[in-house]
Design a protein around this motif. Structure first.
Motif, mmCIF file in Angstrom:
data_model
loop_
_atom_site.group_PDB
_atom_site.id
_atom_site.type_symbol
_atom_site.label_atom_id
_atom_site.label_comp_id
_atom_site.label_asym_id
_atom_site.label_seq_id
_atom_site.Cartn_x
_atom_site.Cartn_y
_atom_site.Cartn_z
ATOM 1 N N LEU A 61 -156.188 -57.275 24.711
ATOM 2 C CA LEU A 61 -155.274 -58.136 23.962
ATOM 3 C C LEU A 61 -155.353 -59.591 24.395
ATOM 4 O O LEU A 61 -155.001 -60.489 23.626
ATOM 5 N N TYR A 62 -155.812 -59.823 25.606
ATOM 6 C CA TYR A 62 -155.792 -61.186 26.136
ATOM 7 C C TYR A 62 -156.613 -62.139 25.281
ATOM 8 O O TYR A 62 -156.170 -63.256 24.991
ATOM 9 N N ASN A 63 -157.807 -61.706 24.864
ATOM 10 C CA ASN A 63 -158.648 -62.601 24.075
ATOM 11 C C ASN A 63 -158.002 -62.936 22.737
ATOM 12 O O ASN A 63 -158.155 -64.042 22.214
ATOM 13 N N LYS A 64 -157.237 -62.003 22.187
ATOM 14 C CA LYS A 64 -156.547 -62.260 20.917
ATOM 15 C C LYS A 64 -155.407 -63.267 21.123
ATOM 16 O O LYS A 64 -155.176 -64.141 20.281
ATOM 17 N N VAL A 65 -154.694 -63.132 22.248
ATOM 18 C CA VAL A 65 -153.643 -64.099 22.565
ATOM 19 C C VAL A 65 -154.263 -65.468 22.836
ATOM 20 O O VAL A 65 -153.721 -66.507 22.443
ATOM 21 N N GLN A 66 -155.410 -65.472 23.469
ATOM 22 C CA GLN A 66 -156.116 -66.722 23.738
ATOM 23 C C GLN A 66 -156.476 -67.428 22.434
ATOM 24 O O GLN A 66 -156.353 -68.655 22.313
ATOM 25 N N GLU A 67 -156.914 -66.672 21.460
ATOM 26 C CA GLU A 67 -157.229 -67.246 20.149
ATOM 27 C C GLU A 67 -155.986 -67.808 19.471
ATOM 28 O O GLU A 67 -156.053 -68.839 18.792
ATOM 29 N N ALA A 68 -154.835 -67.147 19.677
ATOM 30 C CA ALA A 68 -153.584 -67.627 19.083
ATOM 31 C C ALA A 68 -153.111 -68.904 19.760
ATOM 32 O O ALA A 68 -152.437 -69.728 19.126
ATOM 33 N N GLY A 69 -153.471 -69.068 21.037
ATOM 34 C CA GLY A 69 -153.126 -70.287 21.741
ATOM 35 C C GLY A 69 -152.429 -70.052 23.060
ATOM 36 O O GLY A 69 -151.344 -69.456 23.093
ATOM 37 N N LEU A 70 -153.060 -70.485 24.147
ATOM 38 C CA LEU A 70 -152.459 -70.468 25.478
ATOM 39 C C LEU A 70 -153.033 -71.628 26.276
ATOM 40 O O LEU A 70 -153.945 -72.319 25.816
ATOM 41 N N GLY A 122 -161.732 -67.157 43.132
ATOM 42 C CA GLY A 122 -162.000 -66.220 42.047
ATOM 43 C C GLY A 122 -161.056 -66.336 40.873
ATOM 44 O O GLY A 122 -161.253 -65.664 39.851
ATOM 45 N N GLU A 123 -160.020 -67.170 40.999
ATOM 46 C CA GLU A 123 -159.064 -67.355 39.911
ATOM 47 C C GLU A 123 -159.348 -68.666 39.181
ATOM 48 O O GLU A 123 -159.883 -69.614 39.751
ATOM 49 N N LEU A 124 -158.958 -68.707 37.910
ATOM 50 C CA LEU A 124 -159.206 -69.880 37.083
ATOM 51 C C LEU A 124 -157.953 -70.715 36.858
ATOM 52 O O LEU A 124 -158.014 -71.770 36.227
ATOM 53 N N HIS A 125 -156.814 -70.258 37.356
ATOM 54 C CA HIS A 125 -155.556 -70.927 37.046
ATOM 55 C C HIS A 125 -154.489 -70.568 38.074
ATOM 56 O O HIS A 125 -154.663 -69.643 38.867
ATOM 57 N N VAL A 126 -153.383 -71.298 38.021
ATOM 58 C CA VAL A 126 -152.212 -70.973 38.839
ATOM 59 C C VAL A 126 -151.068 -70.477 37.945
ATOM 60 O O VAL A 126 -149.919 -70.400 38.367
ATOM 61 N N GLY A 127 -151.397 -70.122 36.729
ATOM 62 C CA GLY A 127 -150.425 -69.641 35.757
ATOM 63 C C GLY A 127 -150.919 -69.958 34.361
ATOM 64 O O GLY A 127 -151.770 -70.832 34.169
ATOM 65 N N ILE A 128 -150.399 -69.236 33.384
ATOM 66 C CA ILE A 128 -150.822 -69.428 31.994
ATOM 67 C C ILE A 128 -149.591 -69.606 31.128
ATOM 68 O O ILE A 128 -148.692 -68.751 31.140
ATOM 69 N N HIS A 129 -149.547 -70.710 30.382
ATOM 70 C CA HIS A 129 -148.457 -70.848 29.417
ATOM 71 C C HIS A 129 -148.862 -70.190 28.107
ATOM 72 O O HIS A 129 -149.897 -70.511 27.528
ATOM 73 N N VAL A 130 -148.034 -69.246 27.653
ATOM 74 C CA VAL A 130 -148.252 -68.560 26.388
ATOM 75 C C VAL A 130 -146.987 -68.683 25.550
ATOM 76 O O VAL A 130 -145.965 -68.069 25.890
ATOM 77 N N PRO A 131 -146.998 -69.473 24.473
ATOM 78 C CA PRO A 131 -145.821 -69.514 23.601
ATOM 79 C C PRO A 131 -145.446 -68.110 23.145
ATOM 80 O O PRO A 131 -146.317 -67.330 22.751
ATOM 81 N N GLN A 132 -144.162 -67.769 23.215
ATOM 82 C CA GLN A 132 -143.750 -66.416 22.864
ATOM 83 C C GLN A 132 -144.191 -66.040 21.466
ATOM 84 O O GLN A 132 -144.626 -64.908 21.227
ATOM 85 N N ARG A 133 -144.113 -66.963 20.523
ATOM 86 C CA ARG A 133 -144.502 -66.628 19.150
ATOM 87 C C ARG A 133 -145.968 -66.201 19.075
ATOM 88 O O ARG A 133 -146.330 -65.349 18.263
ATOM 89 N N ASN A 134 -146.828 -66.799 19.927
ATOM 90 C CA ASN A 134 -148.239 -66.433 19.923
ATOM 91 C C ASN A 134 -148.445 -65.021 20.456
ATOM 92 O O ASN A 134 -149.204 -64.222 19.894
ATOM 93 N N LEU A 135 -147.765 -64.715 21.566
ATOM 94 C CA LEU A 135 -147.882 -63.374 22.145
ATOM 95 C C LEU A 135 -147.310 -62.326 21.201
ATOM 96 O O LEU A 135 -147.942 -61.289 20.936
ATOM 97 N N LEU A 136 -146.112 -62.576 20.675
ATOM 98 C CA LEU A 136 -145.481 -61.596 19.794
ATOM 99 C C LEU A 136 -146.248 -61.413 18.498
ATOM 100 O O LEU A 136 -146.353 -60.292 17.981
ATOM 101 N N SER A 137 -146.783 -62.491 17.964
ATOM 102 C CA SER A 137 -147.530 -62.359 16.703
ATOM 103 C C SER A 137 -148.745 -61.465 16.887
ATOM 104 O O SER A 137 -149.066 -60.650 16.010
ATOM 105 N N VAL A 138 -149.410 -61.581 18.039
ATOM 106 C CA VAL A 138 -150.558 -60.706 18.312
ATOM 107 C C VAL A 138 -150.109 -59.255 18.446
ATOM 108 O O VAL A 138 -150.711 -58.343 17.851
ATOM 109 N N LEU A 139 -149.053 -59.012 19.234
ATOM 110 C CA LEU A 139 -148.587 -57.641 19.435
ATOM 111 C C LEU A 139 -148.147 -56.996 18.125
ATOM 112 O O LEU A 139 -148.438 -55.820 17.862
ATOM 113 N N ILE A 140 -147.476 -57.775 17.282
ATOM 114 C CA ILE A 140 -147.014 -57.241 15.993
ATOM 115 C C ILE A 140 -148.195 -56.969 15.071
ATOM 116 O O ILE A 140 -148.267 -55.908 14.438
#
Length: 365
Positions: free
Chosen positions: A61-70, A93-111
């Protein structure tokens, strides 16, 4: 309206929607209820850590959320007198210290990922009003209101994923205890100036934390700790000196702050508290996420804990249905797996809050 499903999930936030997707994918008839009519509600806890990232990648699911925007956070900074005095960068080995994901982007993918399954049903704008019980006291479903229409849902298992003020928890008479943190939080959102990098910036103002969280889409979320229960008195004071302190800490934000934060009404108050429940389950019902263990904003653990709960609970529910066992003991296997980790994080939050000022101490030469 009368409906029937194996599982009824109250709460269509990240945890509840993720659980709904996982169950539907496994062929389990699932109904998700969400009291809001859309997915664009204001939501402050939108940061994924490595745990949240990992569990989304586990189910492709991560790549789909990434496409929606993070947006990947490059570093955490601590500022004092206009200078960076401490920087936290990604671990090896990490690329970030956290990821901002707008809730609408995450929920839209899950739905969208759930909709193809005919055994999945999402009811927006639907509020739980009553739990249904059999003669043995086992929960067998619930009643809700979708607008003015009453909905009766018979289910083998009810899941309360409806947040820190959980209606399901209250109706099930599952007790909980509140942990005070001694502060409340004011949130505001402004456009980021040109050249603003994806960072989390921290400052100390009058001994209180001021944090700037870069957001996907070109915004900055301002989070300012204030004394617990002080907002009512604070609003009676002049607004200008308060906001001038933010500008003094970060002068480059002068223009967007003056344009978008013009009164106390441009802040949103969050009453900060965490909670624990002595049990997360009764016969036929289980609670998860903030309903079971509210987290404070520190460290942005809340959404990640809810996603991890959902991952574990999916397996627990499948086992329960296969064995025709929806007892508190069976559903309590979620708690057996997750409680220790959650309470460890809650303790870490308290320690981080108590030691926050140490980040601004200059080492002795």
């Amino acid at each position: 309206m009368n409906l029937e499903a194996d599982v009824c999930i109250a709460g269509g936030g990240p945890g509840g929607s993720f659980l709904g997707y996982l169950l539907a994918k496994k062929g389990i008839s699932t109904i998700v209820l969400e009291r809001h009519s859309g997915i664009d509600k204001e939501f402050r806890g939108e940061h994924l850590n490595q745990d949240g990232e990992r569990v989304l990648k586990k189910y492709n699911l991560y790549n789909k959320v990434q496409e929606a925007g993070l947006l990947l956070m490059e570093r955490v900074e601590y500022w004092q007198h206009g200078q960076v005095i401490k920087t936290v960068t990604p671990a090896d080995g990490e690329l970030h210290v956290g990821i901002h994901v707008p809730q609408r982007n995450l929920l839209s993918v899950l739905i969208q990922e759930s909709k193809p399954y005919q055994n999945f049903n999402l009811l927006m704008g639907t509020k739980v009003t009553e739990l249904l019980f059999n003669k043995n006291g086992c929960v067998t479903g619930l009643r809700a209101l979708k607008g003015e229409q009453e909905v009766t849902i018979k289910s083998k298992i009810v899941v309360g994923a409806d947040g820190r003020f959980s209606t399901v928890r209250k109706l099930a008479e599952i007790p909980f205890s509140i942990i005070k943190h001694g502060y409340d939080l004011l949130w505001a959102k402004i456009p980021s100036p040109r050249g603003w990098e994806p960072t989390i910036k921290n400052a100390l103002i009058n001994g209180k934390q001021l944090a700037l969280f870069t957001q996907a889409g070109g915004f900055i979320q301002i989070g300012w700790n204030i004394e617990e229960d002080s907002y009512h008195a604070l609003k009676k004071q002049s607004f200008a000196p308060f906001i001038d302190q933010v500008i003094e800490a970060f002068p480059e934000l002068t223009e967007p702050i003056h344009q978008h934060i013009q009164s106390w009404n441009d802040f949103i108050l969050l009453k900060v508290q965490s909670s624990q429940s002595p049990t997360w389950s009764k016969d036929g019902i289980v609670i998860m996420g903030d309903a079971a263990h509210t987290m404070s904003p520190t460290g942005a653990f809340g959404i990640n804990c809810a996603l991890l709960d959902a991952d574990v609970l999916c397996g627990v529910i499948i086992e329960a249905l296969n064995n025709h066992d929806v007892s508190a003991a069976q559903l309590g296997k979620l708690e057996q797996v997750r409680r220790a980790d959650v309470e460890k994080l809650q303790l870490q939050q308290l320690i981080k809050e108590e030691s926050y000022q140490d980040n601004f101490k200059v080492p002795a030469l």
